[in-house]
Scaffold this active site. Structure first.
Site, PDB file in Angstrom:
ATOM      1  N   ASP A  38       1.146  -0.979   0.012  1.00 37.99           N
ATOM      2  CA  ASP A  38      -0.269  -0.546  -0.035  1.00 37.99           C
ATOM      3  C   ASP A  38       1.369   1.505  -0.030  1.00 37.99           C
ATOM      4  O   ASP A  38       2.277   0.884   0.508  1.00 37.99           O
ATOM      5  CB  ASP A  38      -0.870   0.055   1.323  1.00 37.99           C
ATOM      6  N   ARG A  40       0.314   3.470   1.986  1.00 38.49           N
ATOM      7  CA  ARG A  40       0.175   4.184   3.166  1.00 38.49           C
ATOM      8  C   ARG A  40       1.075   2.306   4.158  1.00 38.49           C
ATOM      9  O   ARG A  40       1.178   1.683   3.515  1.00 38.49           O
ATOM     10  CB  ARG A  40      -0.988   3.913   4.013  1.00 38.49           C
ATOM     11  N   TYR A 147     -14.716   9.148 -10.654  1.00 38.82           N
ATOM     12  CA  TYR A 147     -14.964   7.654  -9.849  1.00 38.82           C
ATOM     13  C   TYR A 147     -15.298   7.315 -11.440  1.00 38.82           C
ATOM     14  O   TYR A 147     -14.250   6.295 -11.967  1.00 38.82           O
ATOM     15  CB  TYR A 147     -14.729   7.450  -8.189  1.00 38.82           C
TER      16      TYR A 147
HETATM   17  P1  NAD Z   1      -9.579   1.481  -0.443  1.00 36.11           P
HETATM   18  O1  NAD Z   1     -10.754   3.263  -0.321  1.00 36.11           O
HETATM   19  O2  NAD Z   1     -10.276   1.655   1.036  1.00 36.11           O
HETATM   20  O3  NAD Z   1      -8.381   1.500  -0.268  1.00 36.11           O
HETATM   21  C1  NAD Z   1      -7.609   1.235  -1.383  1.00 36.11           C
HETATM   22  C2  NAD Z   1      -6.508   1.711  -0.707  1.00 36.11           C
HETATM   23  O4  NAD Z   1      -5.464   1.741  -1.801  1.00 36.11           O
HETATM   24  C3  NAD Z   1      -6.287   2.530   0.401  1.00 36.11           C
HETATM   25  O5  NAD Z   1      -5.418   1.493   1.530  1.00 36.11           O
HETATM   26  C4  NAD Z   1      -4.996   3.375   0.080  1.00 36.11           C
HETATM   27  O6  NAD Z   1      -3.846   4.035   1.123  1.00 36.11           O
HETATM   28  C5  NAD Z   1      -4.866   2.781  -1.099  1.00 36.11           C
HETATM   29  N1  NAD Z   1      -3.573   3.663  -2.367  1.00 36.11           N
HETATM   30  C6  NAD Z   1      -4.299   5.176  -2.304  1.00 36.11           C
HETATM   31  N2  NAD Z   1      -3.112   5.119  -3.462  1.00 36.11           N
HETATM   32  C7  NAD Z   1      -2.253   4.778  -3.141  1.00 36.11           C
HETATM   33  C8  NAD Z   1      -1.274   4.460  -4.650  1.00 36.11           C
HETATM   34  N3  NAD Z   1      -0.748   5.554  -4.925  1.00 36.11           N
HETATM   35  N4  NAD Z   1      -1.021   3.832  -4.496  1.00 36.11           N
HETATM   36  C9  NAD Z   1      -0.726   2.558  -3.962  1.00 36.11           C
HETATM   37  N5  NAD Z   1      -2.006   1.922  -3.076  1.00 36.11           N
HETATM   38  C10 NAD Z   1      -2.920   3.248  -2.694  1.00 36.11           C
HETATM   39  O7  NAD Z   1     -10.991   1.159  -1.213  1.00 36.11           O
HETATM   40  P2  NAD Z   1     -11.353  -0.264  -1.440  1.00 36.11           P
HETATM   41  O8  NAD Z   1     -13.083  -0.224  -0.917  1.00 36.11           O
HETATM   42  O9  NAD Z   1     -10.891  -1.396  -0.370  1.00 36.11           O
HETATM   43  O10 NAD Z   1     -11.387  -0.838  -3.238  1.00 36.11           O
HETATM   44  C11 NAD Z   1     -10.617  -2.201  -3.714  1.00 36.11           C
HETATM   45  C12 NAD Z   1     -11.097  -2.160  -4.985  1.00 36.11           C
HETATM   46  O11 NAD Z   1     -12.878  -2.027  -5.402  1.00 36.11           O
HETATM   47  C13 NAD Z   1     -11.037  -0.623  -5.916  1.00 36.11           C
HETATM   48  O12 NAD Z   1     -10.867  -0.499  -7.280  1.00 36.11           O
HETATM   49  C14 NAD Z   1     -12.293   0.293  -5.901  1.00 36.11           C
HETATM   50  O13 NAD Z   1     -12.769   1.010  -6.367  1.00 36.11           O
HETATM   51  C15 NAD Z   1     -13.411  -0.894  -6.273  1.00 36.11           C
HETATM   52  N6  NAD Z   1     -14.571  -0.825  -5.596  1.00 36.11           N
HETATM   53  C16 NAD Z   1     -15.034  -0.884  -4.128  1.00 36.11           C
HETATM   54  C17 NAD Z   1     -16.188  -0.585  -3.410  1.00 36.11           C
HETATM   55  C18 NAD Z   1     -16.471  -0.761  -2.555  1.00 36.11           C
HETATM   56  O14 NAD Z   1     -17.349  -0.916  -1.889  1.00 36.11           O
HETATM   57  N7  NAD Z   1     -15.391  -0.782  -1.311  1.00 36.11           N
HETATM   58  C19 NAD Z   1     -16.733  -0.849  -4.528  1.00 36.11           C
HETATM   59  C20 NAD Z   1     -16.647  -1.046  -5.981  1.00 36.11           C
HETATM   60  C21 NAD Z   1     -15.689  -1.051  -6.223  1.00 36.11           C
HETATM   61  N1  SER Z   2     -18.579   1.583  -3.168  1.00 36.93           N
HETATM   62  C1  SER Z   2     -18.142   2.590  -3.862  1.00 36.93           C
HETATM   63  C2  SER Z   2     -18.222   3.756  -3.764  1.00 36.93           C
HETATM   64  O1  SER Z   2     -19.294   4.690  -3.016  1.00 36.93           O
HETATM   65  C3  SER Z   2     -18.629   2.218  -5.176  1.00 36.93           C
HETATM   66  O2  SER Z   2     -17.745   1.397  -6.452  1.00 36.93           O
HETATM   67  O3  SER Z   2     -17.327   5.029  -4.323  1.00 36.93           O
END
Ligand code: NAD
Ligand code: SER
Length: 320
Positions: A38, A40, A147
């Protein structure tokens, strides 16, 4: 015959999905076979103790390149991203991380002839002109958030690399993900997680979406199962690659509050819609996931009732 997954790199491993996915991948493939990374550097104890953690900024290809070479990585689960809420506040950051992060991973996939790359998409690919109910696999993709724009472009990019380079790249359009391990990272569906913490701690929640805003949602165990099942699906059975619709349940904040009240009868909720309301209104209410069911046997296990019951049980153990 597709090759076995041997050494995995998870980017964005400290996020809501990345933390639980890393642990599930370590359970399946072995702790020494899964590297968490990550931007972080504050991994939770469980993740730090169960295997290697490295700092990787996905916008800097050299840092990813180094990990691939040093650790003989053959598969990447690319979870690093900026989600919809933060993305609307900082569209340039969203574009930079989501687009440059993905193309860097894909280019390295070609350079090192990687076995497989998994890049999630989102229901945010939809927007203007999409049917509100049961949106089909192939539908108009006109997102209104930055997004969503990056998610559509990311899907097209992956499919381009499949066609142009023969790279095995796979992705699925997650709905809003609900979980109790790691808090969500700044999306429009975050209310559906925050509500549980507030209901248990304070018996009250002020929701940033309107009471009747119905959205597709999924519980984390199903999200992990979908991601891992797609990663292991037989390539020859896949007609689609980067853009599988997946669905589990749909509900509004009002319906979720009613379900929570069955467990916490004195829970109350009020509504103060903010900048995330128009984002939510641009997304469909429900999704048709028959292609995922047909091509790799996708089937969810949790509905609203079983998800709420499990969330409350797990969060009571964690918070009380
Ligand atoms: P999140 O925001 O919880 O986690 C994303 C992680 O990426 C964070 O830990 C952040 O520190 C890290 N990050 C940010 N910039 C970075 C960089 N430059 N280099 C490396 N790491 C970096 O997101 P998530 O919910 O775990 O989502 C994971 C994937 O699933 C994403 O592609 C997101 O679009 C997709 N997604 C999530 C949801 C949801 O509800 N959580 C829904 C649809 C799609
Ligand atoms: N849970 C995500 C968001 O709200 C959907 O991609 O951004």
């Amino acid at each position: 015959m597709q090759k076995e997954i041997k050494k995995i790199l998870v980017t964005g491993a400290l996020g809501q999905i990345g933390t639980e996915l890393t642990m599930a991948l370590r359970d399946k493939y072995g702790e020494d076979k899964v590297i968490a990374s990550d931007i972080r550097v504050d991994p939770p104890k469980k993740l730090r103790k169960s295997g290697l953690f490295l700092q990787v900024d996905v916008t800097k290809p050299d840092t990813i390149n180094q990990v691939i070479i040093q650790h003989d990585v053959d598969t990447i689960f690319h979870m690093a991203a900026i989600l919809s809420g933060i993305g609307e506040k900082d569209p340039h950051l969203c574009w930079n991380v989501n687009m440059n992060g993905s193309i860097n991973v894909l280019n390295l996939g070609v350079k090192y002839d990687l076995n497989r790359i998994i890049i999630p998409s989102s229901m945010a690919v939809w927007g203007d002109g999409v049917p509100a109910e049961n949106v089909p696999q192939d539908s108009v993709l006109k997102p209104t958030s930055m997004y969503g724009v990056t998610k559509v472009a990311g899907e097209r990019l992956c499919d381009y690399y499949v066609r142009r380079h023969g790279l095995d790249c796979r992705g699925l359009r997650y709905p809003g993900i609900i979980s109790h391990e790691t808090l969500p990272g700044g999306g429009t569906t975050d209310y559906a997680v925050e509500i549980f913490y507030e209901a248990i701690k304070h018996k009250h929640y002020t929701c940033f979406l309107k009471e009747d805003t119905t959205l597709p949602m999924m519980y984390m165990p199903d999200c992990i199962k979908a991601t891992m099942d797609l990663a292991e699906a037989d390539y020859d059975n896949l007609e689609h690659h980067s853009d599988f619709n997946v669905a589990a349940m749909s509900f509004s904040p009002g319906e979720l509050a009613e379900e929570i009240k069955k467990h916490i009868p004195n829970f109350t909720m009020d509504y103060r819609p903010d900048y995330r309301q128009p984002i939510a209104e641009s997304w469909p209410r429900s999704i048709d996931d028959s292609c995922a069911r047909r091509e790799w046997n996708w089937q969810p296990s949790y509905n609203l009732e079983s998800m709420v019951s499990d969330m409350i049980k797990k969060l009571r153990m964690k918070l009380l």
